[in-house]
Design a protein around this motif. Sequence first.
Motif, short mmCIF file in Angstrom:
data_model
loop_
_atom_site.label_atom_id
_atom_site.label_comp_id
_atom_site.label_asym_id
_atom_site.label_seq_id
_atom_site.Cartn_x
_atom_site.Cartn_y
_atom_site.Cartn_z
N GLU A 173 17.42 -21.15 74.95
CA GLU A 173 18.19 -22.28 74.43
C GLU A 173 17.60 -23.60 74.93
OE1 GLU A 173 20.77 -24.46 72.32
OE2 GLU A 173 20.58 -22.29 72.17
N GLU A 174 17.21 -23.64 76.19
CA GLU A 174 16.60 -24.85 76.75
C GLU A 174 15.28 -25.16 76.05
OE1 GLU A 174 16.21 -28.23 78.71
OE2 GLU A 174 17.99 -26.97 78.83
N ARG A 175 14.48 -24.13 75.77
CA ARG A 175 13.22 -24.35 75.05
C ARG A 175 13.48 -24.91 73.65
NH1 ARG A 175 11.36 -19.69 77.66
NH2 ARG A 175 12.06 -18.33 76.00
N ARG A 176 14.48 -24.36 72.96
CA ARG A 176 14.82 -24.86 71.62
C ARG A 176 15.27 -26.32 71.67
NH1 ARG A 176 16.67 -19.58 70.71
NH2 ARG A 176 18.79 -20.03 71.35
N ARG A 177 16.10 -26.65 72.66
CA ARG A 177 16.55 -28.04 72.81
C ARG A 177 15.36 -28.97 73.09
NH1 ARG A 177 21.37 -26.26 75.41
NH2 ARG A 177 20.35 -26.32 77.43
N GLN A 178 14.45 -28.52 73.95
CA GLN A 178 13.28 -29.32 74.29
C GLN A 178 12.41 -29.55 73.06
OE1 GLN A 178 12.85 -30.77 77.23
NE2 GLN A 178 10.99 -31.77 76.51
N GLU A 179 12.19 -28.49 72.27
CA GLU A 179 11.40 -28.63 71.04
C GLU A 179 12.06 -29.58 70.05
OE1 GLU A 179 10.86 -24.63 69.65
OE2 GLU A 179 9.49 -24.13 71.30
N GLN A 180 13.39 -29.49 69.95
CA GLN A 180 14.13 -30.38 69.05
C GLN A 180 13.99 -31.84 69.50
OE1 GLN A 180 18.32 -29.55 68.81
NE2 GLN A 180 18.68 -31.05 67.21
N LEU A 181 14.12 -32.07 70.80
CA LEU A 181 13.98 -33.43 71.33
C LEU A 181 12.56 -33.96 71.10
CD1 LEU A 181 15.94 -33.26 74.71
CD2 LEU A 181 16.56 -34.54 72.66
N GLU A 182 11.57 -33.11 71.31
CA GLU A 182 10.19 -33.53 71.07
C GLU A 182 9.97 -33.87 69.61
OE1 GLU A 182 7.81 -30.35 72.66
OE2 GLU A 182 8.28 -30.89 74.73
N GLY A 183 10.55 -33.08 68.72
CA GLY A 183 10.45 -33.35 67.29
C GLY A 183 11.12 -34.65 66.91
N GLU A 184 12.31 -34.90 67.48
CA GLU A 184 13.02 -36.15 67.20
C GLU A 184 12.25 -37.34 67.75
OE1 GLU A 184 16.90 -35.59 68.90
OE2 GLU A 184 17.50 -34.17 67.34
N ASN A 185 11.66 -37.17 68.94
CA ASN A 185 10.88 -38.25 69.55
C ASN A 185 9.67 -38.59 68.69
OD1 ASN A 185 9.96 -40.11 71.37
ND2 ASN A 185 9.29 -38.62 72.92
N LEU A 186 8.99 -37.58 68.19
CA LEU A 186 7.82 -37.79 67.34
C LEU A 186 8.24 -38.50 66.04
CD1 LEU A 186 4.80 -37.30 66.93
CD2 LEU A 186 5.38 -35.06 65.98
N SER A 187 9.38 -38.08 65.50
CA SER A 187 9.88 -38.68 64.28
C SER A 187 10.21 -40.17 64.48
CB SER A 187 11.11 -37.92 63.80
OG SER A 187 11.67 -38.52 62.68
N LEU A 188 10.82 -40.48 65.63
CA LEU A 188 11.16 -41.87 65.93
C LEU A 188 9.91 -42.72 66.13
CD1 LEU A 188 14.16 -41.41 68.39
CD2 LEU A 188 14.23 -42.42 66.10
N ARG A 189 8.90 -42.14 66.73
CA ARG A 189 7.63 -42.88 66.92
C ARG A 189 7.01 -43.21 65.57
NH1 ARG A 189 4.80 -39.30 71.45
NH2 ARG A 189 6.22 -39.74 73.12
N ARG A 190 7.05 -42.27 64.65
CA ARG A 190 6.47 -42.50 63.32
C ARG A 190 7.20 -43.62 62.60
NH1 ARG A 190 6.00 -36.25 61.83
NH2 ARG A 190 4.04 -35.82 62.87
N GLU A 191 8.53 -43.67 62.75
CA GLU A 191 9.31 -44.72 62.09
C GLU A 191 8.98 -46.06 62.68
OE1 GLU A 191 13.48 -43.83 62.20
OE2 GLU A 191 13.20 -41.92 61.18
#
Length: 191
Positions: A173-191
Motif C-alpha cells: 500500500e505504501e509503494r502504491r501511495r508513493q507511486e501515485q504521489l510521484e505520478g501526481e508530482n510529475l503531472s504538476l511539473r508538466r503543467e
Amino acid sequence: RGLRTAPGPVRSRDLLRSVSRLLDSLSDLGELTRRAMQLAVEQLDAECGALLLVDAKTGTLAPVVERGAVDAATRSQAVTYSRKIVERVAASGGSLLIHDAGSDPGGLSESMVDLRLRSIVCVPLYRAGKVVGAVYLDDSRRDSAFSDTDRALLEGFAQLLAIAIEKSRGQEEERRRQEQLEGENLSLRRE
C-alpha cells in the motif's frame, strides 16, 4: 522424511525461526506466503497444505497458496482441501485437530472421502480479533500424523504469518501511495 522423527522442540524452533526470518526479509506477499507454507508442510511432514485468506469481495475463505502432493486430476477438480474443516475453524475461531478423519464426530465430507484424508490440522489466522484466514494441513498416508504439539506450533506459525501478511500488505500500500504521489508530482511539473 526424517523430519517426522525430529523432536518437537527442535522442529518448532526451526519452523518459527525460519518464518521469523521470512517476515523480516520478504515484502512480496505471494513469495512470502508460498515460502512460509512450504516450510510448514515440510517441517510438519504434511502431505498437503493450504493457506486460505478472506476474499474481500465474497467474505469467504479462499485458497491463496497450496503446497504438497496433490495430483493433477484432484487439482483440476479444485478439491484440494476439506472445505468443511476450514468452515468449522472459521466459524468457531478455534483450531481443529483430527487424528482419524474416519471417526471424526463432525462427520466425513465428500472431499475428505475423495482425498482419502486420515489426519487434518487447521488453525485460524487472526487480525484485529477477526478470523481473516486459515492454515490447513492434511495427510492421507497415516492416522495421527499431527499431534497437539504440532497444532500448537501451527498456531504460533499462523500468528507470525498473520503479522507478515499485514506487514507485506502495508508495504504494498505504501509503494502504491508513493507511486501515485510521484505520478501526481510529475503531472504538476508538466503543467
